[in-house]
Motif scaffolding. Sequence first.
Motif, PDB file in Angstrom:
ATOM      1  N   ALA A 512      -5.955  -6.072   5.911  1.00  0.00           N
ATOM      2  CA  ALA A 512      -4.765  -6.800   6.360  1.00  0.00           C
ATOM      3  C   ALA A 512      -4.402  -6.422   7.789  1.00  0.00           C
ATOM      4  N   ARG A 513      -4.487  -5.139   8.117  1.00  0.00           N
ATOM      5  CA  ARG A 513      -4.179  -4.720   9.484  1.00  0.00           C
ATOM      6  C   ARG A 513      -5.222  -5.244  10.465  1.00  0.00           C
ATOM      7  N   GLU A 514      -6.480  -5.213  10.069  1.00  0.00           N
ATOM      8  CA  GLU A 514      -7.535  -5.672  10.968  1.00  0.00           C
ATOM      9  C   GLU A 514      -7.410  -7.158  11.278  1.00  0.00           C
ATOM     10  N   HIS A 515      -6.914  -7.933  10.331  1.00  0.00           N
ATOM     11  CA  HIS A 515      -6.844  -9.383  10.526  1.00  0.00           C
ATOM     12  C   HIS A 515      -5.417  -9.877  10.726  1.00  0.00           C
ATOM     13  N   GLY A 516      -4.431  -8.932  10.872  1.00  0.00           N
ATOM     14  CA  GLY A 516      -3.054  -9.336  11.165  1.00  0.00           C
ATOM     15  C   GLY A 516      -2.362 -10.078  10.041  1.00  0.00           C
ATOM     16  N   LEU A 517      -2.685  -9.828   8.830  1.00  0.00           N
ATOM     17  CA  LEU A 517      -2.073 -10.502   7.668  1.00  0.00           C
ATOM     18  C   LEU A 517      -0.865  -9.673   7.218  1.00  0.00           C
ATOM     19  N   THR A 518       0.292  -9.863   7.904  1.00  0.00           N
ATOM     20  CA  THR A 518       1.462  -9.015   7.675  1.00  0.00           C
ATOM     21  C   THR A 518       2.093  -9.236   6.306  1.00  0.00           C
ATOM     22  N   SER A 519       2.198 -10.484   5.864  1.00  0.00           N
ATOM     23  CA  SER A 519       2.822 -10.747   4.561  1.00  0.00           C
ATOM     24  C   SER A 519       2.014 -10.096   3.439  1.00  0.00           C
ATOM     25  N   LEU A 521       0.115  -7.525   3.821  1.00  0.00           N
ATOM     26  CA  LEU A 521       0.230  -6.084   4.003  1.00  0.00           C
ATOM     27  C   LEU A 521       1.512  -5.550   3.375  1.00  0.00           C
ATOM     28  N   GLN A 522       2.628  -6.274   3.571  1.00  0.00           N
ATOM     29  CA  GLN A 522       3.888  -5.793   3.004  1.00  0.00           C
ATOM     30  C   GLN A 522       3.866  -5.827   1.475  1.00  0.00           C
ATOM     31  N   SER A 523       3.405  -6.897   0.891  1.00  0.00           N
ATOM     32  CA  SER A 523       3.422  -7.016  -0.561  1.00  0.00           C
ATOM     33  C   SER A 523       2.540  -5.970  -1.230  1.00  0.00           C
ATOM     34  N   LEU A 524       1.368  -5.721  -0.650  1.00  0.00           N
ATOM     35  CA  LEU A 524       0.502  -4.734  -1.295  1.00  0.00           C
ATOM     36  C   LEU A 524       0.931  -3.313  -0.961  1.00  0.00           C
ATOM     37  N   SER A 525       1.642  -3.117   0.173  1.00  0.00           N
ATOM     38  CA  SER A 525       2.123  -1.771   0.508  1.00  0.00           C
ATOM     39  C   SER A 525       3.175  -1.300  -0.486  1.00  0.00           C
ATOM     40  N   LEU A 526       3.959  -2.240  -1.000  1.00  0.00           N
ATOM     41  CA  LEU A 526       4.978  -1.872  -1.984  1.00  0.00           C
ATOM     42  C   LEU A 526       4.354  -1.345  -3.274  1.00  0.00           C
ATOM     43  N   GLN A 527       3.118  -1.675  -3.545  1.00  0.00           N
ATOM     44  CA  GLN A 527       2.432  -1.196  -4.748  1.00  0.00           C
ATOM     45  C   GLN A 527       1.523  -0.008  -4.461  1.00  0.00           C
ATOM     46  N   ALA A 528       1.356   0.314  -3.198  1.00  0.00           N
ATOM     47  CA  ALA A 528       0.365   1.306  -2.794  1.00  0.00           C
ATOM     48  C   ALA A 528       0.943   2.719  -2.861  1.00  0.00           C
ATOM     49  N   PRO A 529       0.108   3.756  -2.703  1.00  0.00           N
ATOM     50  CA  PRO A 529       0.592   5.139  -2.648  1.00  0.00           C
ATOM     51  C   PRO A 529       1.474   5.388  -1.428  1.00  0.00           C
ATOM     52  N   THR A 530       2.118   6.538  -1.410  1.00  0.00           N
ATOM     53  CA  THR A 530       3.107   6.868  -0.384  1.00  0.00           C
ATOM     54  C   THR A 530       2.494   6.890   1.013  1.00  0.00           C
ATOM     55  N   GLN A 531       1.336   7.484   1.144  1.00  0.00           N
ATOM     56  CA  GLN A 531       0.723   7.585   2.475  1.00  0.00           C
ATOM     57  C   GLN A 531       0.468   6.213   3.070  1.00  0.00           C
ATOM     58  N   MET A 532      -0.008   5.301   2.261  1.00  0.00           N
ATOM     59  CA  MET A 532      -0.274   3.957   2.760  1.00  0.00           C
ATOM     60  C   MET A 532       1.020   3.237   3.111  1.00  0.00           C
ATOM     61  N   GLN A 533       2.089   3.468   2.343  1.00  0.00           N
ATOM     62  CA  GLN A 533       3.382   2.857   2.666  1.00  0.00           C
ATOM     63  C   GLN A 533       3.894   3.352   4.017  1.00  0.00           C
ATOM     64  N   GLU A 534       3.724   4.634   4.277  1.00  0.00           N
ATOM     65  CA  GLU A 534       4.165   5.177   5.567  1.00  0.00           C
ATOM     66  C   GLU A 534       3.355   4.578   6.720  1.00  0.00           C
ATOM     67  N   GLU A 535       2.054   4.447   6.540  1.00  0.00           N
ATOM     68  CA  GLU A 535       1.228   3.853   7.583  1.00  0.00           C
ATOM     69  C   GLU A 535       1.628   2.398   7.836  1.00  0.00           C
ATOM     70  N   ALA A 536       1.896   1.659   6.773  1.00  0.00           N
ATOM     71  CA  ALA A 536       2.316   0.267   6.946  1.00  0.00           C
ATOM     72  C   ALA A 536       3.676   0.184   7.634  1.00  0.00           C
ATOM     73  N   ALA A 537       4.592   1.128   7.310  1.00  0.00           N
ATOM     74  CA  ALA A 537       5.914   1.124   7.951  1.00  0.00           C
ATOM     75  C   ALA A 537       5.780   1.355   9.455  1.00  0.00           C
TER      76      ALA A 537
END
Length: 927
Positions: A512-519, A521-537
């Motif tokens: 998602a980050r490589e292809h700029g798919l922000t929506s 990225l946000q939806s899957l970050s909410l389900q992801a582990p803490t480290q990934m949520q921080e990186e997405a934030a």
Amino acid sequence: THTTTLHAINRMTLLQNILGIGGGGAPRARQPQAPAGGSALSVAAASGERAAVVHVYQIESDAFLAYDFGNQGAVPLEHAWDATDPRLLGVLTESPGAEEGDAGENGAAPAGIRARKGGGLDVTTLFATADHGLRMQDTFPVAKHVESLLALQCPRILFAGLPPALAPPDDDDEDADADAGGHFAGSPGARGGRTAGSADDIPFDRVHGDCRVTARLMRDFAGVDLARGASVDAAMREALLSFSYHLTIGNMDDAYRAVRAIKSGSVWENMARMCVKTRRVDVAEVCLGNMGDARGAAAVREARAEPEPEACIAMLAIQLGMTEDAARLYAQCGRLDLLNKMYQAAGQWDRALALARDKDRIHLSSTYYEYAKHLEGQGRVEAAAEAFEKAGTHRTDVPRMYYTAGRLEDLREYVDRAGDPELLRWWAKYAESTGDPHTAMAYYERAEDTLARVRVLCLQGRLDEAADLANASSDLSASFRLARQYEARGMPREAIHFFTRAQRYNHAARLAREHGLTSELQSLSLQAPTQMQEEAAVFFEQRGQLDKAVQLYTKAGHTQRALDLCFRHSLFDQLRDIADSLGEDADPRVLAQCADFFLDHGQYDKTVSLYVMAGEHGKALDLCVLHAIPITEEMAERMCPTVKLDNPAAEERRVETLLKIAKCCKRQGAYRLATKKYTQAGDKVKAMKCLLKSGETDKIIYFADVSRSKEIWILGANYLQNLDWHSEPKVLKKIVEFYRKAKAPEQLASFYEACAAVEVDEYRDYDKALDALREALKAVEGARVVGRDERVAALQQRVSYVERFVAARRIVKTDPQAMVDTCNLLLNEPGINETIRVGDIFALMVEWFNSQRDYAQAHQLIERMRAQRIELAPFLDADLIETVYSSVGAQPAVGTPMVGAHEEQRLEGEVADEIIDDEVVEDDDDD
């Protein structure tokens, strides 16, 4: 010398006298025996209290030796010394279970009679020395044909008795045949052989073909190849006896030195067998070494590592071919696993499987596995497959076995018949390896292996079918496999979808980050582990999408960073969401910051909850008071500790806070919570007043019962008077109880007066009214208050009025004139209206005159009632009034007054009940 022998005989005679076995008619001893060389004398009692003891007198040391057979439950019958070794003594004993024969005159039974049907005779050999006393060397049961012990002549023990081959037939023919074992007639197995039916596996050999004398080799000489009647040479006899003697006394070094010169392998093997019985592993290792059995010695040495000594002895028995002894030893020490291995090594698979099923289930699977390998080695494939199934290894071993044997069709039939997913998967892989994807897919489907099916479809380029299959399945690995295929083909959205289904959020976020798919990225970050949520934030913050960054920072636990963004950029909605998610474990500074923000924006309810969580109880309470924020029980518990504090200053602040909370709750109508807080503050009176406002009668009664306070009892009783106490005896009882506990006679008397008024006004029950007035009078008479005498006089007068009226009602039929006179007198009494309704007095007389058809008198009384403005309807029936007026030719007047003077006074008295409510309400001004 002759003198020494006489001395020894005298000492033995003295021993017999001491034992009490020498007198006539008393228990007697056997004839004393002496060993070769005359170095000792021995005697054994035939009966008596000490009949179980063999006594030996050592002439050289002038010492008596004794061996007690009582511990073994045996009685010595005969004994004999060895003809060559003066240390060796043999004793024939009888167990108590044997049948007693007929005794002779001297206590000895005839030789022929002593043959026991069913056995019961044993022979024990002893070593007798002055240094070590009498030590048992060996004991063994004798054959059933033995009648007596003849002699010991090393290496044999001689017995007298009719051998089974010459004995007449009886009921125990089968047992006799078993005892004979084919060795009593000079059969080839008699020399150095083993008889299965004889004890200790050493046979009894007949000396001559038709002789009654049989011989048995001593245990130490078993295995020596001897012809019938032949003897060993003196050196070997001396060496073996010395070995046995030193072994008996526990001197292993001398025992080994005694026999180390012997070269006979059979002797060493016999000695090793003896070590199994004596459990001497150290001696057994020497024996195995002299036997040249290196493998056996190594096995015994390895068995020493086992914690159970019996396990090492059992290994020795195995090396010597004594499998039954080994099985017994393994069972005795509880090493069923080693017993199982022994059965397997011996090829006794039925016993091994039975043992595993019944007693050693922990090794049941491994036993079946070894049995299956045994069957496979024999070429019994079907039986081996069944055993592999019971062992639980059929999923790998059965395909291997069939494949190795080249029986692929049989293997396919087995797989189809079993239907096991693992076997189906094995055959699918085999079909795939042979280039048959259609068959492979069919078997993968039967095995429900979604990953393999997706993999085959991807290899065939059928991605749509693979996607449908992965979406319909819950197999995460299948989704991950398909996602990697989509990523490799440059289809990021599809890859992200299947990475998410596979719960590989880091791969999805990376795409998602490589292809700029922000929506996405946000939806899957909410389900992801803490480290990934921080990186997405961080990613969203750098791109300026602050609302998403705040949400992810909060989700990842970085609340302070989220708050900083909200404060810097005035993100009010996001801040409210953060405040809703905060708990008691949050940082107090964070809570205070959020509270101040909501306070500045007029969100007082949210501010109060945050102040409470932050520990700012004073501010929270002030806001509740100023802005009428409802206080819940949870908030009240958090604002102030409920336990009394030891520090006086802190306790004073706690009480002030509790009173403030209680007052606020009372103003908000939360009377129960106010009661609780007043109680915790120690102000039970105000707590009771709040509880009275709640109207919860059961709790009011309970609180009054446990408070033990005069004022509370009075408040409770006053409240209960407002209830329907007339129809609820429990309430009436509690009112009286509370007034009596409070020692309030005036209030109690007033209540009884009220009871009397109710009985009169509502039920016209003057009997109960009289009882109530008497109780009121009793209460006032016991009071010590100002104006008691006047109150007593007034109550006495009221009691007198009611008593007279009750008496008049009772004599209506017996003395009507007295009743009329009493009523007229009561009508003229001052203040009669305060006690008795005048209408009831008139009604009593009117009803009497009406019943006597004296309508003129009845009419006159009704007119008097009207003159006094007394309402007629409550006292007289309409038909009665109509009858009276029609009888005198008059018409009832229209507009009869509805309320008389008595009723007006009664209504004025009811105003006093309002005092109860005033008592409850007046505390509002106090607060």
